[in-house]
Design a protein around this motif. Structure first.
Motif, PDB file in Angstrom:
ATOM      1  N   PRO A  11       1.166  -1.466   0.182  1.00 18.98           N
ATOM      2  CA  PRO A  11       0.072  -0.166  -0.239  1.00 18.98           C
ATOM      3  C   PRO A  11       0.974   1.353   0.529  1.00 18.98           C
ATOM      4  O   PRO A  11       0.422   2.350  -0.724  1.00 18.98           O
ATOM      5  CB  PRO A  11      -0.974   0.500   0.999  1.00 18.98           C
ATOM      6  N   GLN A  37      10.490  -5.245   2.590  1.00 21.47           N
ATOM      7  CA  GLN A  37       9.430  -5.510   3.298  1.00 21.47           C
ATOM      8  C   GLN A  37       8.682  -6.710   2.817  1.00 21.47           C
ATOM      9  O   GLN A  37       8.719  -7.602   2.943  1.00 21.47           O
ATOM     10  CB  GLN A  37       8.760  -4.881   4.453  1.00 21.47           C
ATOM     11  N   HIS A  38       8.047  -6.197   1.621  1.00 19.90           N
ATOM     12  CA  HIS A  38       7.597  -7.173  -0.003  1.00 19.90           C
ATOM     13  C   HIS A  38       8.408  -7.045  -0.764  1.00 19.90           C
ATOM     14  O   HIS A  38       9.167  -5.739  -1.286  1.00 19.90           O
ATOM     15  CB  HIS A  38       5.734  -6.205   0.161  1.00 19.90           C
ATOM     16  N   TYR A  39       8.859  -8.026  -1.317  1.00 20.82           N
ATOM     17  CA  TYR A  39      10.070  -8.374  -2.680  1.00 20.82           C
ATOM     18  C   TYR A  39       9.440  -9.173  -2.804  1.00 20.82           C
ATOM     19  O   TYR A  39      10.009  -9.413  -4.625  1.00 20.82           O
ATOM     20  CB  TYR A  39      10.564  -9.315  -1.495  1.00 20.82           C
ATOM     21  N   ASP A  40       8.890  -9.614  -3.041  1.00 15.40           N
ATOM     22  CA  ASP A  40       7.487 -10.969  -4.531  1.00 15.40           C
ATOM     23  C   ASP A  40       7.620 -10.042  -5.448  1.00 15.40           C
ATOM     24  O   ASP A  40       7.366  -8.674  -4.930  1.00 15.40           O
ATOM     25  CB  ASP A  40       6.376 -11.347  -3.740  1.00 15.40           C
ATOM     26  N   SER A  64      10.998 -10.736   5.245  1.00 17.57           N
ATOM     27  CA  SER A  64       9.799 -11.103   6.159  1.00 17.57           C
ATOM     28  C   SER A  64      11.282 -11.118   7.502  1.00 17.57           C
ATOM     29  O   SER A  64      11.793 -11.833   7.283  1.00 17.57           O
ATOM     30  CB  SER A  64       9.502 -11.644   5.559  1.00 17.57           C
ATOM     31  N   HIS A  67       7.901  -9.372  14.015  1.00 13.97           N
ATOM     32  CA  HIS A  67       7.558  -7.550  14.259  1.00 13.97           C
ATOM     33  C   HIS A  67       9.042  -7.620  14.471  1.00 13.97           C
ATOM     34  O   HIS A  67       9.266  -6.186  13.768  1.00 13.97           O
ATOM     35  CB  HIS A  67       6.457  -7.061  14.772  1.00 13.97           C
ATOM     36  N   GLN A  70      11.185  -7.860  12.008  1.00 16.59           N
ATOM     37  CA  GLN A  70      11.351  -7.170  10.511  1.00 16.59           C
ATOM     38  C   GLN A  70      12.389  -5.536  11.244  1.00 16.59           C
ATOM     39  O   GLN A  70      13.157  -4.882  10.554  1.00 16.59           O
ATOM     40  CB  GLN A  70      10.396  -7.407  10.546  1.00 16.59           C
ATOM     41  N   THR A  96       2.358   0.152   8.339  1.00 21.16           N
ATOM     42  CA  THR A  96       3.558  -0.609   9.115  1.00 21.16           C
ATOM     43  C   THR A  96       4.538  -0.590   9.922  1.00 21.16           C
ATOM     44  O   THR A  96       5.356   0.555   9.796  1.00 21.16           O
ATOM     45  CB  THR A  96       4.310  -1.242   7.046  1.00 21.16           C
ATOM     46  N   ASN A  97       5.450  -1.175   9.639  1.00 19.83           N
ATOM     47  CA  ASN A  97       6.316  -2.017   9.963  1.00 19.83           C
ATOM     48  C   ASN A  97       7.607  -0.731   9.190  1.00 19.83           C
ATOM     49  O   ASN A  97       8.214  -0.275  10.258  1.00 19.83           O
ATOM     50  CB  ASN A  97       6.649  -3.244  10.139  1.00 19.83           C
ATOM     51  N   GLU A 129      -0.914  -2.921  13.258  1.00 21.33           N
ATOM     52  CA  GLU A 129      -0.620  -1.226  13.055  1.00 21.33           C
ATOM     53  C   GLU A 129      -1.063   0.070  13.524  1.00 21.33           C
ATOM     54  O   GLU A 129      -0.524   0.305  13.194  1.00 21.33           O
ATOM     55  CB  GLU A 129      -1.777  -1.782  11.032  1.00 21.33           C
ATOM     56  N   HIS A 201      -6.214 -10.366   4.841  1.00 21.07           N
ATOM     57  CA  HIS A 201      -4.392 -10.879   4.636  1.00 21.07           C
ATOM     58  C   HIS A 201      -4.186 -10.156   6.524  1.00 21.07           C
ATOM     59  O   HIS A 201      -2.991 -10.722   7.131  1.00 21.07           O
ATOM     60  CB  HIS A 201      -3.992 -10.328   3.780  1.00 21.07           C
ATOM     61  N   HIS A 231      -3.195 -12.799  -1.124  1.00 17.02           N
ATOM     62  CA  HIS A 231      -1.969 -12.579  -0.512  1.00 17.02           C
ATOM     63  C   HIS A 231      -1.111 -13.667   0.158  1.00 17.02           C
ATOM     64  O   HIS A 231      -1.259 -14.292   0.628  1.00 17.02           O
ATOM     65  CB  HIS A 231      -1.630 -11.715   0.623  1.00 17.02           C
ATOM     66  N   PRO A 232       0.541 -13.598   0.145  1.00 20.54           N
ATOM     67  CA  PRO A 232       1.623 -14.642   0.526  1.00 20.54           C
ATOM     68  C   PRO A 232       1.207 -14.866   1.770  1.00 20.54           C
ATOM     69  O   PRO A 232       1.262 -16.026   2.373  1.00 20.54           O
ATOM     70  CB  PRO A 232       3.040 -14.367  -0.338  1.00 20.54           C
ATOM     71  N   ARG A 233       0.667 -14.103   2.457  1.00 17.30           N
ATOM     72  CA  ARG A 233       0.615 -14.222   3.669  1.00 17.30           C
ATOM     73  C   ARG A 233      -0.479 -15.018   3.793  1.00 17.30           C
ATOM     74  O   ARG A 233      -0.684 -16.563   5.126  1.00 17.30           O
ATOM     75  CB  ARG A 233       0.490 -13.360   4.574  1.00 17.30           C
TER      76      ARG A 233
END
Ligand code: UD1
Length: 353
Positions: A11, A37-40, A64, A67, A70, A96-97, A129, A201, A231-233
């Motif tokens: 996002p 944090q997101h890599y795909d 990943s 908490h 990361q 996000t983190n 969050e 997710h 979502h991958p999660r």
């Protein structure tokens, strides 16, 4: 003015797009730091390509983790980058983190930090969050709020003097993309107006196997096809607990690039989600939304039944397919100029100028 944007999760790339455009348009220097944090590719690269965001200047490839692991890894990796860049503003986005790590790294270096999408609250202290939002708002020097409700939350926490209402930058992007995709055919061979778009997710829906099983079963039992953008999660948790995806009404697909996502919502009869951004996009695009959570950070979407909170799942088969309300929706999220207002607010408050 020199601005460093710290981003890392899907996002945030959407929020970055109009801000990067507005900074560039006004001739400011902009450094983009991607935490990783997101890599795909489907969660990151396609957003940069489709929304024409300049490639990150620095990629920290944190990946990943729990908490603490990361967020701590990001904090350590961001610090030298900020120290080296010495910007007029560090800009952090959302909840996000990556947001929290960027804010903490900046304040520790005495660099001015601005929080975009400040003041949102769920008042649910179990949500990661919510920790990230509250801690970031109280650390930041400038709080750029998307709505009047967010401004009120900040005032209630003693932060009014640092707050400014700029509108919602995700609305800028959504309105820009909407017209370009309006005529696109629905994905997966689905009939226009005949299917629901679903995303799940959040930790509260995915981490407890019983809850996850109940959510998936409720989606499978819906009376119309459900395009579940996984979502991958969600995929990882379902695999871990032996929950099969793609039976009953559910048509499972990978996460979509942003324009295709907007097109899928426009072509749908409604949305079922636990995402914050998607609740708002459904509202902006005029599709009824059912939110599988106990609360929302975007309460404006609840007006006249455009969005309905349904944490218990009971009656989902009726609520999710209700017709769109006929009431006008108003413009609680601004008229699409939030990014330029953001850049003006930053430029006006550069320390020492
Ligand atoms: C994060 C944000 C959430 C935001 C969401 C958007 C936090 C605390 N949460 O949640 O607020 O709504 O992003 O998508 O920052 N994974 C992959 N590939 C990726 C990224 C993640 O496979 O590119 C998997 C990994 O199994 C990982 C899991 O998804 O452990 C969770 O990823 P993480 O970044 O911890 O949080 P999100 O659930 O994506």
């Amino acid at each position: 003015m020199k601005v460093v944007s710290v981003v890392g999760a899907r996002p945030q790339f959407v929020k970055l797009a109009p801000v990067a455009q507005a900074l560039d348009g006004a001739g400011h220097e902009h450094v983009i730091v991607h935490t990783g944090q997101h890599y795909d590719a489907a969660m990151s690269d396609v957003f940069f390509a489709d929304l024409r965001i300049p490639a990150p200047d620095v990629h920290l490839a944190v990946g990943s983790g729990s908490h603490g692991v990361q967020t701590g890894a990001m904090l350590a990796a961001i610090e030298p980058v900020l120290a080296d860049a010495a910007p007029d503003w560090v800009l952090v986005y959302g909840d996000t983190n990556s947001t929290l790590a960027g804010a903490v790294a900046a304040v520790k270096l005495h660099l001015p930090v601005a929080h975009l999408e400040a003041g949102l609250r769920s008042f649910n202290r179990l949500m990661p969050e919510e920790h990230n939002r509250v801690l970031t708002d109280h650390a930041a020097d400038l709080l750029l709020a998307p709505t009047e409700v967010a401004m009120n939350h900040l005032a209630n926490e003693g932060l009014a003097a640092r707050s400014e209402l700029v509108g919602d930058v995700m609305t800028d992007v959504c309105l820009q993309v909407r017209d370009a995709v309006a005529g696109d055919a629905p994905p997966a061979g689905l009939d226009r107006g005949g299917y629901l778009v679903a995303t799940i997710h959040r930790a509260e829906n995915t981490d407890d196997p019983d809850r996850l099983r109940a959510v998936v079963a409720a989606l499978e039992a819906l009376p119309v096809p459900v395009l579940l953008l996984a979502h991958p999660r969600l995929r990882a948790r379902c695999e871990q607990h032996g929950i099969e995806l793609g039976t009953g009404a559910v048509v499972v697909a990978d996460p979509l690039p942003y324009p295709a996502m907007v097109g899928a919502v426009v072509g749908s009869r409604g949305v079922v989600t636990d995402s914050g951004g998607l609740q708002k996009e459904a509202f902006l695009l005029g599709r009824p939304c059912t939110t599988l959570r106990t609360e929302t950070e975007w309460p404006e979407t609840l007006a006249d039944g455009w969005n309905a909170l349904l944490p218990g799942l009971g009656g989902l088969d009726e609520v999710a397919v209700r017709p769109a309300p006929t009431a006008a929706r108003g413009i609680p999220y601004g008229s699409g100029d939030a990014a330029s207002r953001t850049v003006e607010a930053l430029a006006r408050r550069v320390v020492g100028e």
